[in-house]
Design a protein around this motif. Sequence first.
Motif, mmCIF file in Angstrom:
data_model
loop_
_atom_site.group_PDB
_atom_site.id
_atom_site.type_symbol
_atom_site.label_atom_id
_atom_site.label_comp_id
_atom_site.label_asym_id
_atom_site.label_seq_id
_atom_site.Cartn_x
_atom_site.Cartn_y
_atom_site.Cartn_z
ATOM 1 N N GLY A 27 -0.701 -8.047 -5.931
ATOM 2 C CA GLY A 27 -1.647 -7.044 -5.479
ATOM 3 C C GLY A 27 -1.764 -5.885 -6.450
ATOM 4 O O GLY A 27 -2.875 -5.427 -6.758
ATOM 5 N N LEU A 28 -0.642 -5.412 -6.964
ATOM 6 C CA LEU A 28 -0.678 -4.302 -7.920
ATOM 7 C C LEU A 28 -1.339 -4.711 -9.234
ATOM 8 O O LEU A 28 -2.130 -3.951 -9.810
ATOM 9 N N THR A 29 -1.019 -5.916 -9.707
ATOM 10 C CA THR A 29 -1.626 -6.394 -10.950
ATOM 11 C C THR A 29 -3.133 -6.515 -10.800
ATOM 12 O O THR A 29 -3.903 -6.089 -11.672
ATOM 13 N N LEU A 30 -3.562 -7.068 -9.679
ATOM 14 C CA LEU A 30 -4.989 -7.226 -9.435
ATOM 15 C C LEU A 30 -5.661 -5.872 -9.227
ATOM 16 O O LEU A 30 -6.784 -5.654 -9.698
ATOM 17 N N ALA A 31 -4.985 -4.950 -8.559
ATOM 18 C CA ALA A 31 -5.537 -3.602 -8.396
ATOM 19 C C ALA A 31 -5.782 -2.960 -9.752
ATOM 20 O O ALA A 31 -6.798 -2.268 -9.954
ATOM 21 N N GLY A 32 -4.872 -3.201 -10.691
ATOM 22 C CA GLY A 32 -5.060 -2.677 -12.034
ATOM 23 C C GLY A 32 -6.264 -3.287 -12.725
ATOM 24 O O GLY A 32 -7.004 -2.595 -13.442
ATOM 25 N N ARG A 33 -6.483 -4.587 -12.520
ATOM 26 C CA ARG A 33 -7.649 -5.244 -13.123
ATOM 27 C C ARG A 33 -8.953 -4.688 -12.540
ATOM 28 O O ARG A 33 -9.955 -4.559 -13.242
ATOM 29 N N ILE A 34 -8.920 -4.375 -11.252
ATOM 30 C CA ILE A 34 -10.138 -3.949 -10.566
ATOM 31 C C ILE A 34 -10.424 -2.462 -10.773
ATOM 32 O O ILE A 34 -11.561 -2.059 -11.057
ATOM 33 N N ALA A 35 -9.401 -1.638 -10.615
ATOM 34 C CA ALA A 35 -9.617 -0.186 -10.608
ATOM 35 C C ALA A 35 -8.949 0.543 -11.758
ATOM 36 O O ALA A 35 -9.063 1.768 -11.856
ATOM 37 N N GLY A 36 -8.244 -0.173 -12.611
ATOM 38 C CA GLY A 36 -7.591 0.455 -13.750
ATOM 39 C C GLY A 36 -6.117 0.705 -13.503
ATOM 40 O O GLY A 36 -5.666 0.865 -12.362
ATOM 41 N N GLY A 37 -5.358 0.761 -14.601
ATOM 42 C CA GLY A 37 -3.924 0.890 -14.505
ATOM 43 C C GLY A 37 -3.460 2.164 -13.833
ATOM 44 O O GLY A 37 -2.493 2.151 -13.055
ATOM 45 N N THR A 38 -4.142 3.271 -14.097
ATOM 46 C CA THR A 38 -3.727 4.539 -13.491
ATOM 47 C C THR A 38 -3.867 4.493 -11.979
ATOM 48 O O THR A 38 -2.985 4.967 -11.243
ATOM 49 N N TYR A 39 -4.951 3.895 -11.497
ATOM 50 C CA TYR A 39 -5.159 3.796 -10.053
ATOM 51 C C TYR A 39 -4.075 2.917 -9.432
ATOM 52 O O TYR A 39 -3.502 3.250 -8.389
ATOM 53 N N ALA A 40 -3.774 1.794 -10.096
ATOM 54 C CA ALA A 40 -2.745 0.895 -9.583
ATOM 55 C C ALA A 40 -1.372 1.566 -9.594
ATOM 56 O O ALA A 40 -0.564 1.364 -8.675
ATOM 57 N N GLN A 41 -1.117 2.365 -10.606
ATOM 58 C CA GLN A 41 0.144 3.095 -10.637
ATOM 59 C C GLN A 41 0.238 4.092 -9.481
ATOM 60 O O GLN A 41 1.321 4.327 -8.931
ATOM 61 N N GLY A 42 -0.897 4.671 -9.115
ATOM 62 C CA GLY A 42 -0.911 5.563 -7.955
ATOM 63 C C GLY A 42 -0.549 4.830 -6.673
ATOM 64 O O GLY A 42 0.199 5.351 -5.835
ATOM 65 N N ILE A 43 -1.059 3.611 -6.523
ATOM 66 C CA ILE A 43 -0.701 2.793 -5.357
ATOM 67 C C ILE A 43 0.786 2.495 -5.373
ATOM 68 O O ILE A 43 1.481 2.609 -4.352
ATOM 69 N N GLN A 44 1.295 2.135 -6.546
ATOM 70 C CA GLN A 44 2.723 1.838 -6.660
ATOM 71 C C GLN A 44 3.559 3.062 -6.305
ATOM 72 O O GLN A 44 4.565 2.962 -5.592
ATOM 73 N N LEU A 45 3.136 4.213 -6.791
ATOM 74 C CA LEU A 45 3.883 5.435 -6.520
ATOM 75 C C LEU A 45 3.885 5.773 -5.036
ATOM 76 O O LEU A 45 4.923 6.115 -4.458
ATOM 77 N N MET A 46 2.723 5.672 -4.407
ATOM 78 C CA MET A 46 2.625 6.064 -2.999
ATOM 79 C C MET A 46 3.327 5.077 -2.072
ATOM 80 O O MET A 46 3.739 5.439 -0.971
ATOM 81 N N THR A 47 3.466 3.838 -2.510
ATOM 82 C CA THR A 47 4.259 2.886 -1.724
ATOM 83 C C THR A 47 5.736 2.941 -2.149
ATOM 84 O O THR A 47 6.572 2.253 -1.557
ATOM 85 N N GLU A 48 6.027 3.748 -3.165
ATOM 86 C CA GLU A 48 7.382 3.872 -3.713
ATOM 87 C C GLU A 48 7.985 2.500 -4.002
ATOM 88 O O GLU A 48 9.132 2.199 -3.649
ATOM 89 N N TYR A 49 7.164 1.678 -4.656
ATOM 90 C CA TYR A 49 7.615 0.338 -5.023
ATOM 91 C C TYR A 49 8.417 0.436 -6.316
ATOM 92 O O TYR A 49 7.871 0.435 -7.413
ATOM 93 N N ASP A 50 9.705 0.530 -6.182
ATOM 94 C CA ASP A 50 10.617 0.722 -7.309
ATOM 95 C C ASP A 50 11.843 -0.160 -7.074
ATOM 96 O O ASP A 50 12.924 0.319 -6.740
ATOM 97 N N PRO A 51 11.676 -1.468 -7.208
ATOM 98 C CA PRO A 51 12.725 -2.413 -6.796
ATOM 99 C C PRO A 51 14.068 -2.173 -7.479
ATOM 100 O O PRO A 51 14.148 -2.064 -8.705
ATOM 101 N N GLN A 52 15.093 -2.088 -6.690
ATOM 102 C CA GLN A 52 16.470 -1.999 -7.179
ATOM 103 C C GLN A 52 17.334 -2.869 -6.267
ATOM 104 O O GLN A 52 18.131 -2.370 -5.473
#
Length: 208
Positions: free
Chosen positions: A160-185
Amino acid sequence: MQIAIVLYEGFTALDAIGPYQTLSPLPDAETVFVAENPGPVSDDSGTLTVVAKKALTEVPRPDLVVVPGGPPENVGRQMRNEAMLGWLRAADATSTWTTSVCTGSLLLAAAGLLTGRRATTHWLSLESLKEFGAEPTGERVVFAGKYVTAAGVSSGIDMGLTLAGRIAGGTYAQGIQLMTEYDPQPPYDAGSPEKAPAELVAKFRNGG
């Protein structure tokens, strides 16, 4: 942009919810859960229900299709369900993106949409893709033109994040990642058959 996330009895919840969480924030996105018949649809545990607001026939031309996977017996029933396969073929004819998570790719393959294409699925089901003329790969997310397949369960978030980047650009996808706090550890390094203890891999290959 209309995003149709397909539901059926016994789907795996995160396969659907991961892409929902990462794709529904896209600009001008209308996300709809669809099923053969509208109403509550139970996941593979039988304890979680997601409501399909519309029938497949009510959403004939989505821009983006997401097909989640599920256990073999549940996916197998849908692979023999012509209502499902027919809708996938028809929706794919006009979609911009046709995607799957986990064994959802077997549904796309059964519909004839992955013939001759590279694709991935859950590691236990990779060989099954060959039966439908697809070229299986163990990669986590695979792009083959407009077809995007993700490996097992949690990889739907990456897809979903990769496709979001293709559709709306990397910065937008990074915003989605940040707001979902997707930071796997993850607490363990056992998320693939190459990394997991050999005895665990053998156990699940032999039916769990």
